[in-house]
Design a protein around this motif. Structure first.
Motif, mmCIF file in Angstrom:
data_model
loop_
_atom_site.group_PDB
_atom_site.id
_atom_site.type_symbol
_atom_site.label_atom_id
_atom_site.label_comp_id
_atom_site.label_asym_id
_atom_site.label_seq_id
_atom_site.Cartn_x
_atom_site.Cartn_y
_atom_site.Cartn_z
ATOM 1 N N THR A 23 -13.162 -49.745 50.696
ATOM 2 C CA THR A 23 -13.040 -48.367 51.161
ATOM 3 C C THR A 23 -12.639 -48.332 52.625
ATOM 4 N N ALA A 24 -13.214 -49.229 53.429
ATOM 5 C CA ALA A 24 -12.846 -49.305 54.851
ATOM 6 C C ALA A 24 -11.356 -49.595 54.996
ATOM 7 N N GLY A 25 -10.864 -50.524 54.187
ATOM 8 C CA GLY A 25 -9.444 -50.838 54.241
ATOM 9 C C GLY A 25 -8.576 -49.669 53.815
ATOM 10 N N SER A 26 -9.007 -48.941 52.802
ATOM 11 C CA SER A 26 -8.246 -47.776 52.330
ATOM 12 C C SER A 26 -8.176 -46.700 53.399
ATOM 13 N N VAL A 27 -9.301 -46.488 54.087
ATOM 14 C CA VAL A 27 -9.323 -45.488 55.156
ATOM 15 C C VAL A 27 -8.422 -45.922 56.308
ATOM 16 N N PHE A 28 -8.473 -47.192 56.653
ATOM 17 C CA PHE A 28 -7.667 -47.692 57.775
ATOM 18 C C PHE A 28 -6.169 -47.526 57.495
ATOM 19 N N MET A 29 -5.771 -47.659 56.245
ATOM 20 C CA MET A 29 -4.356 -47.532 55.886
ATOM 21 C C MET A 29 -3.897 -46.078 55.818
ATOM 22 N N GLY A 38 -13.227 -44.395 63.279
ATOM 23 C CA GLY A 38 -14.676 -44.249 63.130
ATOM 24 C C GLY A 38 -15.122 -44.426 61.689
ATOM 25 N N THR A 39 -14.397 -43.809 60.762
ATOM 26 C CA THR A 39 -14.747 -43.926 59.348
ATOM 27 C C THR A 39 -14.536 -45.345 58.845
ATOM 28 N N GLN A 76 -18.123 -38.901 63.071
ATOM 29 C CA GLN A 76 -16.928 -39.721 63.015
ATOM 30 C C GLN A 76 -16.669 -40.285 61.615
ATOM 31 N N VAL A 77 -17.451 -39.830 60.637
ATOM 32 C CA VAL A 77 -17.282 -40.308 59.257
ATOM 33 C C VAL A 77 -16.909 -39.113 58.390
ATOM 34 N N ARG A 78 -15.672 -39.103 57.928
ATOM 35 C CA ARG A 78 -15.184 -37.992 57.113
ATOM 36 C C ARG A 78 -14.404 -38.529 55.919
ATOM 37 N N ILE A 79 -14.225 -37.673 54.947
ATOM 38 C CA ILE A 79 -13.447 -38.054 53.773
ATOM 39 C C ILE A 79 -11.961 -37.942 54.107
ATOM 40 N N GLY A 80 -11.203 -38.907 53.671
ATOM 41 C CA GLY A 80 -9.768 -38.914 53.936
ATOM 42 C C GLY A 80 -8.970 -38.630 52.691
ATOM 43 N N HIS A 81 -7.756 -39.129 52.661
ATOM 44 C CA HIS A 81 -6.892 -38.917 51.506
ATOM 45 C C HIS A 81 -7.312 -39.852 50.373
ATOM 46 N N ILE A 82 -7.597 -39.286 49.243
ATOM 47 C CA ILE A 82 -7.958 -40.073 48.071
ATOM 48 C C ILE A 82 -7.035 -39.676 46.922
ATOM 49 N N ARG A 83 -6.869 -40.597 46.014
ATOM 50 C CA ARG A 83 -5.949 -40.344 44.896
ATOM 51 C C ARG A 83 -6.409 -39.129 44.102
ATOM 52 N N PRO A 84 -5.589 -38.094 44.009
ATOM 53 C CA PRO A 84 -6.002 -36.873 43.294
ATOM 54 C C PRO A 84 -6.076 -37.097 41.786
ATOM 55 N N ILE A 85 -6.893 -36.293 41.155
ATOM 56 C CA ILE A 85 -7.011 -36.346 39.702
ATOM 57 C C ILE A 85 -6.019 -35.366 39.091
ATOM 58 N N GLU A 86 -5.128 -35.869 38.278
ATOM 59 C CA GLU A 86 -4.162 -35.007 37.610
ATOM 60 C C GLU A 86 -4.848 -34.287 36.443
ATOM 61 N N GLU A 87 -4.893 -32.948 36.514
ATOM 62 C CA GLU A 87 -5.620 -32.171 35.516
ATOM 63 C C GLU A 87 -5.049 -32.355 34.116
ATOM 64 N N VAL A 88 -3.726 -32.433 34.016
ATOM 65 C CA VAL A 88 -3.104 -32.589 32.690
ATOM 66 C C VAL A 88 -3.504 -33.923 32.078
ATOM 67 N N VAL A 149 -10.054 -48.461 38.649
ATOM 68 C CA VAL A 149 -11.476 -48.654 38.948
ATOM 69 C C VAL A 149 -11.711 -48.654 40.454
ATOM 70 N N MET A 150 -10.875 -49.368 41.186
ATOM 71 C CA MET A 150 -11.046 -49.449 42.634
ATOM 72 C C MET A 150 -10.769 -48.102 43.296
ATOM 73 N N ASP A 151 -9.724 -47.407 42.828
ATOM 74 C CA ASP A 151 -9.404 -46.094 43.410
ATOM 75 C C ASP A 151 -10.522 -45.090 43.155
ATOM 76 N N ASP A 152 -11.066 -45.088 41.951
ATOM 77 C CA ASP A 152 -12.150 -44.157 41.633
ATOM 78 C C ASP A 152 -13.432 -44.528 42.374
ATOM 79 N N SER A 153 -13.677 -45.817 42.544
ATOM 80 C CA SER A 153 -14.837 -46.248 43.338
ATOM 81 C C SER A 153 -14.685 -45.784 44.780
ATOM 82 N N ASN A 154 -13.484 -45.924 45.311
ATOM 83 C CA ASN A 154 -13.201 -45.470 46.670
ATOM 84 C C ASN A 154 -13.420 -43.969 46.788
ATOM 85 N N ARG A 155 -12.958 -43.203 45.783
ATOM 86 C CA ARG A 155 -13.144 -41.753 45.799
ATOM 87 C C ARG A 155 -14.624 -41.389 45.815
ATOM 88 N N MET A 156 -15.409 -42.035 44.949
ATOM 89 C CA MET A 156 -16.833 -41.707 44.872
ATOM 90 C C MET A 156 -17.544 -42.045 46.174
#
Length: 307
Positions: A23-29, A38-39, A76-88, A149-156
């Motif tokens: 998750t730290a790596g995902s936020v940094f990118m 900070g996050t 300094q800890v906030r939620i960033g861009h996470i992979r959106p869930i496609e409703e369809v 799995v990793m993307d959803d774990s990161n989102r949670m």
């Protein structure tokens, strides 16, 4: 066997640490993140503590924990861009999977209880193995790949945010309170105004003490040792109450306090975050009337059943 249990527990802690570091790596990118550094530092330090806590000096872990606290304090800890869930896609998957989605949840509980009851590995290892097993089952049912799995774990992890660390901090706080003799201080304070030999008031003090301290600690397990030593033993059990019945009811009435406190992150803050509720205390608001009723019921049960 003890070595095996410790190694398995260590493995699950390391695995959790790697998820936090991911998750730290995902936020940094994420270059658009409002508090990227900070996050990133928050999740990186927390991941290192989980993964390497037993291999690095305790002082270093303490320093990293203080840094985590400072980052949280200054927002300094906030939620960033996470992979959106496609409703369809979600609706198609829901129609295809149906009630099979509940199988991983049931499997987790069944595996954990089975290991705890029928093997010497214990409940903690059982939960870890159950979580791993249910993940594999969930991937099979949903046909999700490792990337999903990793993307959803990161989102949670990001949705839960800083409240995810509360259970660990509160459990540690309970140990500190017990070692510091807080129970003795509470007993001394209660004895100044609680009439000696009054069973009913002793029961009320024991139950309300568990509720209030659980609200403060966010965890009935952490409150139990302190309140039982300070109130339960001298003012209830010493008056002739059955320690098994009184102790069991004290523990469950403590969980009534869990229902009405934001400190119980797993039960109240976590659902509000995952469901993206507008009112962060919406879960607590709905649970409070039932919690009050159950507190009264527990007081009556302890008074009439334990003696």
């Amino acid at each position: 066997m003890e070595t095996l249990i410790n190694n398995l527990l260590e493995f699950f802690f390391i695995l959790t640490g790697f998820l936090l570091i991911y998750t730290a790596g995902s936020v940094f990118m994420d270059k658009t993140h409002p508090t990227r550094l900070g996050t990133t530092l928050f999740w990186l330090l927390l991941g290192v503590i989980f993964a390497l806590g037993n291999f690095i000096p305790y002082v270093l872990s303490g320093i990293m924990l203080l840094v985590i606290g400072v980052l949280t304090l200054f927002k300094q800890v906030r939620i960033g861009h996470i992979r959106p869930i496609e409703e369809v896609e979600a609706e198609k998957a829901s129609d295809r999977i149906g009630n099979m989605i509940f199988v991983p949840v049931i499997a987790l509980a069944a595996i954990a209880v089975g290991i705890a009851q029928f093997t010497p590995l214990g409940g903690q290892v059982g939960i870890g193995i159950g979580a791993a097993g249910s993940l594999v089952i969930g991937m099979f049912i949903t046909q999700a790949g490792p990337k999903t799995v990793m993307d959803d774990s990161n989102r949670m992890i990001q949705q839960v945010g800083t409240t995810g660390i509360l259970p660990q901090l509160l459990a540690a706080l309970g140990v500190i309170f017990t070692a510091a003799g807080v129970g003795e201080v509470i007993a001394g304070g209660i004895s100044t105004f609680l009439p000696e030999g009054n069973r009913f008031l002793g029961v009320v003090a024991y139950c309300l003490g568990m509720v209030i301290f659980t609200m403060i600690m966010g965890n009935a397990f952490a409150a139990f040792t302190v309140i039982t030593a300070g109130i339960g033993i001298p003012f209830v059990i010493a008056q002739g109450a059955d320690p098994v019945i009184a102790g069991a009811l004290a523990m469950t009435v403590g969980f009534c306090g869990t229902l009405i406190t934001p400190m119980a992150a797993n039960f109240n803050a976590l659902p509000a975050a995952l469901l993206e509720m507008k009112n962060e205390n919406g879960v607590i608001k709905e649970q409070t009337p039932m919690a009050i009723i159950m507190i009264v019921v527990h007081i009556a049960l302890m008074y009439f059943w334990a003696f």
